[in-house]
Design an enzyme around this catalytic site. Structure first.
Site, PDB file in Angstrom:
ATOM      1  N   LYS A 127     -20.972 -20.339  -8.952  1.00 37.95           N
ATOM      2  CA  LYS A 127     -20.286 -20.234 -10.243  1.00 37.95           C
ATOM      3  C   LYS A 127     -18.861 -19.724 -10.049  1.00 37.95           C
ATOM      4  CE  LYS A 127     -20.838 -20.656 -14.748  1.00 37.95           C
ATOM      5  NZ  LYS A 127     -21.816 -19.942 -15.570  1.00 37.95           N
TER       6      LYS A 127
ATOM      7  N   TYR B  79       0.858  -1.194   0.000  1.00 42.62           N
ATOM      8  CA  TYR B  79       0.000   0.000   0.000  1.00 42.62           C
ATOM      9  C   TYR B  79       0.890   1.239   0.000  1.00 42.62           C
ATOM     10  CZ  TYR B  79      -4.276   2.639   0.680  1.00 42.62           C
ATOM     11  OH  TYR B  79      -5.324   3.506   0.516  1.00 42.62           O
TER      12      TYR B  79
END
Length: 430
Positions: free
Chosen positions: A92, A37
């Site tokens: 899925k 970060y």
């Protein structure tokens, strides 16, 4: 405990849902955090701002697919809404990860307005390397997919349409080979005229079927040239036939392929079909005619359903994880007809190869070999990852939709490594 209660318990067990995010980079030191970060993350952001394509180099975009639905046509449940669709979309995404190593987020959009749906997907598309549209009702699904394919530069595929088309095409090709018939000569009756039926009919044309030999039926009967007020998708398959009903259309047919509802295919209709007929009864959870009933009527019948408890399951899981794998790996800008056709042929071809003992054991059978009871591979066949992904990647390059090329042998080794990792993940899940 029945399957309904078992499924509820499975899904509510801690942690909730079927997916979670995990870090992929070291994160144990202050230096790690500074790189992940602030301030380190500014470096890749600046590089991407100078060259947008570098997003594939410095982020997970190239291995990330969105599974997107508005819940208007979920499984056999119908229009149950975005929230109720979430377990299916999570499932899925789960399959993408365990079968092909693709990371996936499920996204449920709370609108039935096609324009709002399209605009929402376009706005979030920079996050993803591909878009899997799912469980969107017809006819809106046709325009949604058409627009998104035209307006985005990443692969977009509505799996309810093209996944079913690809897998059923593989089954159709192999069934005709077994029965000794030329696909250009056969008569095909399609019962149903929704998204999967239309896409499948178009795919059958690409594998050699003749438009004049395809008769499509909807809830009003045969779609023939005497019908009026047909949608453009149905009009394309209006047949110049005197048949008005399924019963009339099926006489002498070589193949019946159902995308409709349980019980519509009657025993007397099966008796009228041509020698060595194919029936793919794909209505779920109950097919257009039961497997055992149909087989008792015709000993020369080749039969498949959408169910896992009978031979020749036409299951989209044979296609979508590996189609997107191949498309992502060459940074394809779309999934085109050439890639879909390559996938269908690869699936059909794999069924003709010798079957590993591990697959035979996994399904608890004594023997499996290419023939009437084994038209297409089993969903647990790990070789699908190598065969289908390689075929799709190659087709993407040859058709000009790939951003990058690849070395076939190195790509094969990479996919084989993914196969091994998939086995490890599967063992951990167990």
């Amino acid at each position: 405990m029945d399957i309904y209660e078992m499924a509820l318990e499975y899904h509510r067990a801690y942690p909730k849902g079927k997916l979670a995010t995990i870090p992929t980079k070291p994160h144990n030191t202050q230096r790690d955090l500074a790189l992940a970060y602030s301030p380190g993350v500014a470096a890749p952001s600046m590089e991407i701002s100078k060259n947008r394509e570098d997003v594939f180099e410095y982020t997970g975009k190239g291995n990330l697919v969105a599974v997107i639905s508005n819940g208007t046509a979920v499984l056999g449940l119908g229009n149950i809404g975005a929230e109720a669709a979430k377990p299916v979309m999570e499932g899925k995404s789960f399959l993408f990860k365990i079968l092909s190593g693709i990371d996936s987020f499920d996204i449920e959009i709370g609108t039935e307005d096609p324009e709002k749906f399209i605009e929402t997907v376009k706005m979030i598309a920079p996050t993803f390397g591909g878009i899997n549209l799912e469980d969107i009702k017809a006819p809106e699904c046709f325009e949604i997919e058409r627009r998104l394919k035209a307006e985005l530069d990443i692969p977009v595929m509505h799996d309810d349409q093209h996944g079913t088309a690809i897998i059923s095409s593989a089954a159709l090709m192999n069934a005709m080979e077994i029965s000794g018939k030329n696909i250009g000569d056969i008569r095909i009756v399609i019962n149903g005229a929704g998204a999967a039926a239309i896409a499948s009919a178009n795919m059958y044309l690409k594998i050699g079927a003749k438009r004049e030999n395809i008769i499509m039926c909807d809830s009003k009967g045969v779609i023939n040239t005497r019908r009026t007020n047909l949608s453009p998708e149905k009009s394309a398959f209006a047949n110049n036939t005197q048949a008005s009903t399924l019963d009339e259309a099926i006489a002498g047919a070589d193949a019946f392929i159902g995308f409709s509802k349980a019980g519509v295919l009657k025993p007397e209709m099966v008796k009228k079909m041509a020698k060595n007929p194919l029936i793919l009864a794909l209505a779920n959870p109950e097919p257009e005619i039961g497997y055992n009933e149909a087989k008792s009527i015709r000993k020369d019948l080749i039969m498949g359903t959408g169910r896992s408890d009978f031979p020749n399951q036409v299951n989209n899981v044979l296609g979508f994880p590996y189609i997107f794998r191949g498309a992502l790996d060459v940074k394809a800008t779309e999934i085109n007809d050439e890639m879909k056709l390559a996938a269908a042929k690869a699936i059909a071809g794999l069924a003709k190869e010798d079957i590993p003992e591990e697959i035979i054991k996994a399904y608890g059978v004594k023997h499996l070999a290419f023939g009437p009871d084994y038209l297409i591979p089993m969903p647990l066949d790990k070789r699908l990852l190598c065969r289908v992904s390689q075929a799709v990647a190659k087709a993407a390059i040859e058709s000009g939709t790939a951003r990058i090329g690849y070395e076939p042998e190195k790509y094969k080794i990479y996919l084989e490594r993914l196969c091994r990792e998939r086995a490890f993940v599967s063992e951990r899940i167990k």
